[in-house]
Scaffold this motif. Sequence first.
Motif, mmCIF file in Angstrom:
data_model
loop_
_atom_site.group_PDB
_atom_site.id
_atom_site.type_symbol
_atom_site.label_atom_id
_atom_site.label_comp_id
_atom_site.label_asym_id
_atom_site.label_seq_id
_atom_site.Cartn_x
_atom_site.Cartn_y
_atom_site.Cartn_z
ATOM 1 N N UNK A 107 0.841 -1.199 0.000
ATOM 2 C CA UNK A 107 0.000 0.000 0.000
ATOM 3 C C UNK A 107 0.873 1.245 0.000
ATOM 4 N N UNK A 108 0.521 2.212 -0.852
ATOM 5 C CA UNK A 108 1.355 3.393 -1.058
ATOM 6 C C UNK A 108 1.002 4.532 -0.113
ATOM 7 N N UNK A 109 1.091 4.269 1.191
ATOM 8 C CA UNK A 109 0.964 5.328 2.198
ATOM 9 C C UNK A 109 1.534 4.800 3.499
ATOM 10 N N UNK A 110 1.631 5.678 4.478
ATOM 11 C CA UNK A 110 2.067 5.276 5.809
ATOM 12 C C UNK A 110 0.820 5.043 6.656
ATOM 13 N N UNK A 111 0.293 3.843 6.564
ATOM 14 C CA UNK A 111 -0.938 3.489 7.268
ATOM 15 C C UNK A 111 -0.815 3.740 8.765
ATOM 16 N N UNK A 112 -1.933 4.208 9.402
ATOM 17 C CA UNK A 112 -3.315 4.244 8.897
ATOM 18 C C UNK A 112 -3.683 5.498 8.115
ATOM 19 N N UNK A 113 -2.727 6.361 7.800
ATOM 20 C CA UNK A 113 -3.048 7.540 6.998
ATOM 21 C C UNK A 113 -3.228 7.130 5.540
ATOM 22 N N UNK A 114 -4.282 7.616 4.949
ATOM 23 C CA UNK A 114 -4.616 7.418 3.556
ATOM 24 C C UNK A 114 -4.859 5.957 3.191
ATOM 25 N N UNK A 119 -4.097 7.100 -2.456
ATOM 26 C CA UNK A 119 -3.226 7.626 -1.400
ATOM 27 C C UNK A 119 -2.133 8.567 -1.882
ATOM 28 N N UNK A 120 -1.616 8.368 -3.088
ATOM 29 C CA UNK A 120 -0.537 9.233 -3.578
ATOM 30 C C UNK A 120 -1.088 10.623 -3.875
ATOM 31 N N UNK A 121 -2.183 10.677 -4.611
ATOM 32 C CA UNK A 121 -2.816 11.963 -4.915
ATOM 33 C C UNK A 121 -3.136 12.729 -3.633
ATOM 34 N N UNK A 122 -3.769 12.035 -2.678
ATOM 35 C CA UNK A 122 -4.266 12.708 -1.481
ATOM 36 C C UNK A 122 -3.122 13.207 -0.595
ATOM 37 N N UNK A 123 -2.035 12.478 -0.551
ATOM 38 C CA UNK A 123 -0.901 12.916 0.267
ATOM 39 C C UNK A 123 -0.330 14.235 -0.248
ATOM 40 N N UNK A 124 -0.189 14.352 -1.572
ATOM 41 C CA UNK A 124 0.332 15.597 -2.148
ATOM 42 C C UNK A 124 -0.669 16.724 -1.962
ATOM 43 N N UNK A 125 -1.938 16.463 -2.236
ATOM 44 C CA UNK A 125 -2.951 17.507 -2.145
ATOM 45 C C UNK A 125 -3.132 18.020 -0.717
ATOM 46 N N UNK A 126 -2.870 17.152 0.255
ATOM 47 C CA UNK A 126 -2.994 17.564 1.655
ATOM 48 C C UNK A 126 -1.749 18.268 2.175
ATOM 49 N N UNK A 127 -0.675 18.276 1.397
ATOM 50 C CA UNK A 127 0.555 18.925 1.829
ATOM 51 C C UNK A 127 1.383 18.091 2.780
ATOM 52 N N UNK A 128 1.226 16.761 2.744
ATOM 53 C CA UNK A 128 2.016 15.898 3.619
ATOM 54 C C UNK A 128 3.501 16.034 3.301
ATOM 55 N N UNK A 129 4.323 16.014 4.331
ATOM 56 C CA UNK A 129 5.772 16.072 4.139
ATOM 57 C C UNK A 129 6.346 14.716 3.760
ATOM 58 N N UNK A 130 5.637 13.653 4.151
ATOM 59 C CA UNK A 130 6.101 12.287 3.894
ATOM 60 C C UNK A 130 4.952 11.415 3.421
ATOM 61 N N UNK A 131 5.308 10.390 2.696
ATOM 62 C CA UNK A 131 4.419 9.275 2.440
ATOM 63 C C UNK A 131 5.298 8.030 2.516
ATOM 64 N N UNK A 132 4.881 6.935 1.917
ATOM 65 C CA UNK A 132 5.730 5.751 1.987
ATOM 66 C C UNK A 132 5.022 4.509 1.507
ATOM 67 N N UNK A 133 5.613 3.378 1.840
ATOM 68 C CA UNK A 133 5.082 2.066 1.482
ATOM 69 C C UNK A 133 4.896 1.250 2.752
ATOM 70 N N UNK A 134 3.763 0.582 2.834
ATOM 71 C CA UNK A 134 3.517 -0.393 3.900
ATOM 72 C C UNK A 134 3.256 -1.768 3.282
ATOM 73 N N UNK A 135 3.867 -2.788 3.858
ATOM 74 C CA UNK A 135 3.533 -4.168 3.530
ATOM 75 C C UNK A 135 2.552 -4.624 4.602
#
Length: 314
Positions: A107-114, A119-135
């Motif tokens: 999953x392309x976010x730092x769960x439980x966020x997004x 998740x990629x679109x929303x992280x940028x649109x929200x102004x997040x400083x970080x995102x990531x990958x969760x297995x």
Amino acid sequence: MRVIFMGTPEFSVPVLDALVEAGHEIAAVYCQPPRPAGRGKKDRPTPVHARALDLVLEVRHPVSLKAPSEQAAFAELEADVAVVVAYGLILPQAILDAPVRGCLNIHASLLPRWRGAAPIHRAIMAGDAQTGICIMQMEAGLDTGPVLMRKAIEIGPEDTTARLHDRLSRTGADLIVQALASLRDLTPEPQPDEGVTYAAKIDKAEAEIDWTAPAVEVDRKIRGLSPFPGAWFSVDGQRIKVLASRLATGLSSRTAPGSDAPGMVLGDSLTVACGEGAVDLLRLQRAGKGAQDRETFLRGFPLAAGTRLMSEGE
């Protein structure tokens, strides 16, 4: 390990390649069915389907996994694990339970966020400083399962969804190979109840640029919706997509003439006034044309200082 791979778009292809290169046995590849595309509207296989054929792997593309016959066919593959990344279908409990080690989702976010579809679109649109990958170990809920591994990635000030998509895809491929290599030693961590957000599917109605918003929000929308569906404005009756931008540093909306400053072109380099501040438009696309950098775009479609960029409703 004996792996069932489940994925559909371009994002999933590097993961499939990484699993093959790591020496895992791919029992079968599941993806969405071919769909009509192009001028001829002929059925076109998905990126994962096409890559699986190149790799001479068995491909299955059921329209649903709810039928007992489909679930039995899945179980008969006798997989150790299923790896799921942007597959596009809900997995019934019988599918989740079939592999010996269950189903792992990239999953392309730092769960439980997004949690959710974009998740990629929303992280940028929200102004997040970080995102990531969760297995994540999959369960019946929407992206609610315990996390086995995670890796954070910084979001740069000019990152678009396209650029972040490619980085996250490569990261996911690397991380799932690591996860499978150490699967017996990993401890699933339940997601916390705090910090849960949902990344709703992008609606094309969101893509219209509101120049009265602060520049920071306009810039995030442009970058978050690039390349698809593409944030847009209209001028002289033409809809124009903006595919890259950055916050302007030398000009602000206060320098624009008149009371309708938001949406006004400032200077000769496609700096546009917003409700607060201004943005530089760096890459644009007219209907029926290819994407162009701003210098090339302006040679064919001049937008002089004082031009007002509008939404369709104005």
